[in-house]
Design a protein around this motif. Structure first.
Motif, PDB file in Angstrom:
ATOM      1  N   TYR A  94       0.830  -1.203   0.000  1.00 12.17           N
ATOM      2  CA  TYR A  94       0.000   0.000   0.000  1.00 12.17           C
ATOM      3  C   TYR A  94       0.867   1.256   0.000  1.00 12.17           C
ATOM      4  O   TYR A  94       1.912   1.315   0.650  1.00 12.17           O
ATOM      5  N   SER A  95       0.449   2.252  -0.752  1.00 10.65           N
ATOM      6  CA  SER A  95       1.126   3.553  -0.729  1.00 10.65           C
ATOM      7  C   SER A  95       0.072   4.645  -0.716  1.00 10.65           C
ATOM      8  O   SER A  95      -1.017   4.478  -1.269  1.00 10.65           O
ATOM      9  N   ARG A  96       0.397   5.742  -0.087  1.00 10.98           N
ATOM     10  CA  ARG A  96      -0.551   6.852  -0.012  1.00 10.98           C
ATOM     11  C   ARG A  96      -0.723   7.469  -1.388  1.00 10.98           C
ATOM     12  O   ARG A  96       0.216   7.494  -2.191  1.00 10.98           O
ATOM     13  N   PRO A  97      -1.906   7.974  -1.702  1.00  5.39           N
ATOM     14  CA  PRO A  97      -2.137   8.568  -3.025  1.00  5.39           C
ATOM     15  C   PRO A  97      -1.294   9.817  -3.234  1.00  5.39           C
ATOM     16  O   PRO A  97      -1.138  10.635  -2.315  1.00  5.39           O
ATOM     17  N   LYS A  98      -0.742   9.963  -4.428  1.00 10.10           N
ATOM     18  CA  LYS A  98       0.062  11.145  -4.787  1.00 10.10           C
ATOM     19  C   LYS A  98      -0.874  12.176  -5.418  1.00 10.10           C
ATOM     20  O   LYS A  98      -0.792  12.486  -6.609  1.00 10.10           O
ATOM     21  N   CYS A 238      -3.659   0.379  -3.580  1.00 10.72           N
ATOM     22  CA  CYS A 238      -4.744   1.176  -2.999  1.00 10.72           C
ATOM     23  C   CYS A 238      -5.422   0.513  -1.811  1.00 10.72           C
ATOM     24  O   CYS A 238      -6.385   1.044  -1.270  1.00 10.72           O
ATOM     25  N   ILE A 239      -4.941  -0.652  -1.360  1.00 12.41           N
ATOM     26  CA  ILE A 239      -5.566  -1.345  -0.232  1.00 12.41           C
ATOM     27  C   ILE A 239      -4.720  -1.168   1.024  1.00 12.41           C
ATOM     28  O   ILE A 239      -3.562  -1.611   1.078  1.00 12.41           O
ATOM     29  N   ASN A 240      -5.286  -0.518   2.013  1.00  8.15           N
ATOM     30  CA  ASN A 240      -4.635  -0.376   3.314  1.00  8.15           C
ATOM     31  C   ASN A 240      -5.202  -1.467   4.221  1.00  8.15           C
ATOM     32  O   ASN A 240      -6.247  -1.298   4.853  1.00  8.15           O
ATOM     33  N   SER A 241      -4.508  -2.590   4.255  1.00  5.93           N
ATOM     34  CA  SER A 241      -5.036  -3.756   4.972  1.00  5.93           C
ATOM     35  C   SER A 241      -5.070  -3.532   6.486  1.00  5.93           C
ATOM     36  O   SER A 241      -5.904  -4.118   7.178  1.00  5.93           O
ATOM     37  N   LYS A 242      -4.195  -2.685   6.998  1.00  4.23           N
ATOM     38  CA  LYS A 242      -4.190  -2.421   8.443  1.00  4.23           C
ATOM     39  C   LYS A 242      -5.443  -1.668   8.869  1.00  4.23           C
ATOM     40  O   LYS A 242      -5.994  -1.899   9.944  1.00  4.23           O
ATOM     41  N   GLU A 245      -9.151  -0.507   4.542  1.00  9.62           N
ATOM     42  CA  GLU A 245      -9.670   0.527   3.639  1.00  9.62           C
ATOM     43  C   GLU A 245      -9.170   0.307   2.216  1.00  9.62           C
ATOM     44  O   GLU A 245      -8.058  -0.193   1.999  1.00  9.62           O
ATOM     45  N   ILE A 246      -9.995   0.712   1.271  1.00  7.81           N
ATOM     46  CA  ILE A 246      -9.623   0.684  -0.146  1.00  7.81           C
ATOM     47  C   ILE A 246      -9.817   2.082  -0.719  1.00  7.81           C
ATOM     48  O   ILE A 246     -10.874   2.688  -0.536  1.00  7.81           O
ATOM     49  N   ASP A 247      -8.787   2.582  -1.384  1.00  4.93           N
ATOM     50  CA  ASP A 247      -8.886   3.885  -2.051  1.00  4.93           C
ATOM     51  C   ASP A 247      -9.539   3.653  -3.413  1.00  4.93           C
ATOM     52  O   ASP A 247      -8.885   3.240  -4.367  1.00  4.93           O
TER      53      ASP A 247
END
Length: 495
Positions: A94-98, A238-242, A245-247
């Motif tokens: 997962y990476s934060r959106p730019k 886009c998936i923050n498994s912790k 959440e899904i972006d």
């Protein structure tokens, strides 16, 4: 099942698009031409409201399936990503959106469209990027294989295949295609959909609508054990498994996460009310910027397509080699383009018209103002009056559809005679090739000496009648430069 269906549709889609660029018979366009017309950016530039609305509705219903099933560049990246997964599994994270980068690129695209900076639009347009790769790399390979089959068939007294010319239509375009393929291929092999979710303006626009999609991948927190396998297989990062959440603005609805989840915790289902509180204020702020960019995009679409209005040229049949390109003050743009300005405002330099031209007349421009956009040159052939192929295939409204009658009465340029190159004067031989082959009778042979009927005959061009088809330039026997050449017009007009 969802993933398999998506993959099958994607393969069919990219094959159809590729055939449009490699097929030299014109058959593919009759069957698959519609798929070029439903590409998002060409539809915006052509103000094809029905297609734009349909793609937005599709996104609101199912998410960014356009990026996974319709966009050829996205599908190509999936292919490289698949190769990457073969070498290393569970490779993503997962990476934060730019968002700053995403909306900056979208803003630059909007400005470029408004300002008519065609080469910048061409570099960012995803469909066009794939088109250049297909036309510059796949089409020559396809033609070469066809020629091998033609030689084999001829040796067996069969004419099922026929040989075609294989030639370099644009060095700059080829270099851009190779660089694009290498860079995007490497990024996709390493990190999946990096380009789609950081650079691509189409992905950014559709990502806005995708946030509100009716159907989407949803994580069931009661089943999820937090293993993170979904995130490590998400090519969109886009998936923050912790946080479970899904972006959805970056999710391309590939269904990889659903297939990888061993707990069955992810399903493609109807949108559920959002629970998240963390970062909510931030999201609202981003939404505002997205709305403003979309508003500008809508205005841009209107402005970009507010130029349109003419027709075409005429031509014949021939292919003479060893010609050199004359220096033209104004480049010649295809019939149906109406003007250089209209072409520059709408063209995304996808090269579909270049690939479709049966006479080798169109090639990518090397001029910075219209870099990689089509222009006409007559060393290999000239524009036949019965051919409207380029206007038939253009998906962006840069070359508008015309009839053969309209084409034969549209002046895209006019012929200019060069006395120093004309063979009746330089070699003392009779010629008249230009006059004999002019399809509109705009060239008359007259005595070079007014009072001497026996003096060598030279051509006189009626510029009001000439349509700039290039038959005279192409068929002129003078080498290396023709004794008559076509000068382009900024705006086309009826004759």
């Amino acid at each position: 099942m969802l993933k398999k269906t998506r993959q099958i549709l994607a393969v069919i889609s990219i094959l159809m698009v590729t055939l449009l660029f490699v097929d030299f018979t014109g058959t593919a366009h009759a069957w698959f031409g519609w798929i070029a017309k439903i590409q998002f950016l060409p539809a915006v530039l052509a103000l094809n409201v029905m297609v734009i609305v349909a793609l937005i509705v599709l996104t609101l219903l199912f998410g960014r399936v356009y990026c996974s099933v319709i966009c050829p560049l996205g599908i190509m990246q999936d292919g490289f990503g698949w190769l990457g997964r073969k070498s290393k599994r569970n490779r993503y994270s997962y990476s934060r959106p730019k968002n700053i980068l995403r909306y900056t690129m979208l803003g630059l695209m909007v400005i470029a469209i408004i300002a008519g900076i065609g080469f910048f639009v061409a570099f960012l347009a995803p469909y066009s990027a794939y088109g250049r790769i297909a036309q510059s790399l796949a089409a020559p390979l396809w033609a070469w294989i066809n020629n091998l089959l033609a030689r084999w068939a001829e040796a067996h007294e069969s004419y099922t295949f026929y040989s075609v010319d294989v030639w370099l239509k644009g060095g700059i375009t080829l270099a851009v295609a190779v660089i694009t393929l290498v860079i995007l291929g490497f990024l996709a092999w390493q990190n999946g959909r990096t380009y789609c979710n950081t650079i691509c303006p189409v992905g950014t626009v559709l990502g806005f609508f995708s946030r509100f999609s009716l159907l989407r991948p949803v994580i069931d927190t009661s089943k999820c054990n937090g293993c993170g396998l979904c995130a490590r297989n998400c090519k969109s990062a886009c998936i923050n498994s912790k946080m479970h959440e899904i972006d959805y603005s970056r999710c391309v609805t590939c269904f990889d996460c659903i297939g990888k989840c061993r707990q069955g915790a992810i399903s493609y289902s109807f949108r559920r009310p959002a629970k998240k509180v963390v970062g909510e204020a931030k999201d609202v702020e981003v939404d505002g910027s997205r709305r403003s960019f979309l508003s500008v995009t809508a205005v841009t679409a209107t402005l970009a397509a507010s130029h349109a209005q003419k027709k075409t040229v005429d031509g014949g049949l021939a292919a003479i080699t060893d010609k050199k390109i004359p220096t033209r003050k104004t480049r010649i743009v295809p019939p149906g383009a109406q003007s250089i300005k209209n072409l520059s405002s709408h063209c995304t330099a996808c090269q579909l018209c270049v690939a479709a031209c049966p006479n080798g007349v169109l090639r990518p421009s090397t001029d910075i103002s219209g870099l990689m956009q089509p222009e006409a040159s007559y060393e290999r052939g000239y524009c036949r009056p019965e051919c409207t192929r380029c206007s038939d295939v253009c998906p962006a409204g840069a070359i508008l559809p015309i009839t053969t009658a309209e084409k034969s009465s549209t002046q895209i340029g006019h012929a200019v005679w060069v006395k120093d190159n004309c063979v009746p004067l330089t070699d003392g031989v009779e010629c008249g090739n230009c006059a004999r082959h002019c399809p509109v009778g705009a060239i008359t042979m007259v005595p070079s000496v007014a009072d001497d009927e026996n003096s060598p005959k030279i051509p006189v061009v009626d510029t009001e009648r000439c349509i700039g088809c290039g038959a005279c330039e192409n068929l002129c026997p003078s080498r290396p430069f023709s004794a008559i050449y076509v000068e382009g017009h900024e705006r086309h007009r009826n004759v």
